[in-house]
Scaffold this motif. Sequence first.
Motif, PDB file in Angstrom:
ATOM      1  N   LYS A 159     -13.785  21.713 -11.741  1.00 29.59           N
ATOM      2  CA  LYS A 159     -13.270  20.583 -10.967  1.00 29.59           C
ATOM      3  C   LYS A 159     -11.753  20.495 -11.063  1.00 29.59           C
ATOM      4  O   LYS A 159     -11.066  20.178 -10.086  1.00 29.59           O
ATOM      5  N   THR A 182     -27.463  23.013 -12.661  1.00 35.30           N
ATOM      6  CA  THR A 182     -26.286  22.355 -12.090  1.00 35.30           C
ATOM      7  C   THR A 182     -25.859  23.013 -10.775  1.00 35.30           C
ATOM      8  O   THR A 182     -24.733  22.820 -10.319  1.00 35.30           O
ATOM      9  N   HIS A 184     -26.559  22.646  -7.566  1.00 33.71           N
ATOM     10  CA  HIS A 184     -26.174  21.836  -6.402  1.00 33.71           C
ATOM     11  C   HIS A 184     -24.770  21.272  -6.574  1.00 33.71           C
ATOM     12  O   HIS A 184     -23.960  21.289  -5.628  1.00 33.71           O
ATOM     13  N   GLU A 185     -24.467  20.790  -7.769  1.00 34.69           N
ATOM     14  CA  GLU A 185     -23.139  20.239  -8.013  1.00 34.69           C
ATOM     15  C   GLU A 185     -22.079  21.333  -7.957  1.00 34.69           C
ATOM     16  O   GLU A 185     -20.987  21.125  -7.407  1.00 34.69           O
ATOM     17  N   ALA A 187     -22.218  24.095  -6.202  1.00 34.41           N
ATOM     18  CA  ALA A 187     -22.050  24.484  -4.798  1.00 34.41           C
ATOM     19  C   ALA A 187     -21.156  23.489  -4.066  1.00 34.41           C
ATOM     20  O   ALA A 187     -20.303  23.882  -3.259  1.00 34.41           O
ATOM     21  N   GLU A 188     -21.320  22.191  -4.349  1.00 35.13           N
ATOM     22  CA  GLU A 188     -20.500  21.165  -3.705  1.00 35.13           C
ATOM     23  C   GLU A 188     -19.037  21.277  -4.135  1.00 35.13           C
ATOM     24  O   GLU A 188     -18.123  21.193  -3.303  1.00 35.13           O
ATOM     25  N   ILE A 189     -18.814  21.474  -5.431  1.00 35.77           N
ATOM     26  CA  ILE A 189     -17.446  21.604  -5.943  1.00 35.77           C
ATOM     27  C   ILE A 189     -16.753  22.808  -5.321  1.00 35.77           C
ATOM     28  O   ILE A 189     -15.607  22.735  -4.855  1.00 35.77           O
ATOM     29  N   ALA A 191     -17.501  24.408  -2.560  1.00 36.58           N
ATOM     30  CA  ALA A 191     -17.319  24.258  -1.111  1.00 36.58           C
ATOM     31  C   ALA A 191     -16.032  23.503  -0.809  1.00 36.58           C
ATOM     32  O   ALA A 191     -15.279  23.871   0.102  1.00 36.58           O
ATOM     33  N   VAL A 192     -15.783  22.441  -1.567  1.00 38.53           N
ATOM     34  CA  VAL A 192     -14.547  21.671  -1.388  1.00 38.53           C
ATOM     35  C   VAL A 192     -13.332  22.554  -1.646  1.00 38.53           C
ATOM     36  O   VAL A 192     -12.278  22.380  -1.009  1.00 38.53           O
TER      37      VAL A 192
END
Length: 219
Positions: A159, A182, A184-185, A187-189, A191-192
């Motif tokens: 992050k 972890t 899904h989290e 992948a979201e991090i 992607a951003v």
Amino acid sequence: MTGHRDQWFGGSTYAQHGDDLAVLNIFKRLGIEKPSYLDVGAYHPFDLSNTALLYERGSRGINVEPNEAQHALFLKARPEDKNICVGVAPLVGRLPFYHVAADPGRFTFDVATAATLGVVKSVEMPVITLNDIVAGHPEGIWPDLLSVDIEGLDIDVLKGADFSSNPPRVVIVEADNGSGDTSHELAEIMAVKGFMLHSWCGSNMLFVRVADQALIWGD
């Protein structure tokens, strides 16, 4: 049978899930013959290493391993790398480094992860961020490959990673160290930060830059 003339990367792998062969394939698609690397939580110069095969093929990089005994192995076996004995965390300072009942590869700075493995002892160690390490890299540029396996702090560390300029081309991160999924989290991090999931190797996720997808998969 190994060593066939048509094997691009040979018949051997050092990584736990063959991650090194997958990584070399991606870099071949990207046209990078000797990718540089930053291996965080490197553990061992060869055993379960995502970067040992790259080293053997002429790549060089940075290995970060806070366990002094394990770090000493890197100094002996991979002297042409930069080998750093320090912890990586979301902050700069000092944190307890938990030695647990599991093997040294599971030692951690994350108290929650340590609690599930049985703490044998803790030793206070200096910790720095990924950004600090890269700032000391030539020209402050991210290496081509970032491999992160730090037993519980992976998400928080990623992050805080500043990928705004010259980010790595490939990122490997452990999505489940036995303490829970972890993915899904992560992948979201990622992607951003401009990355997409390329593939899974066992419990590890391999991410590539969205901007590189045409090079990897073709138009």
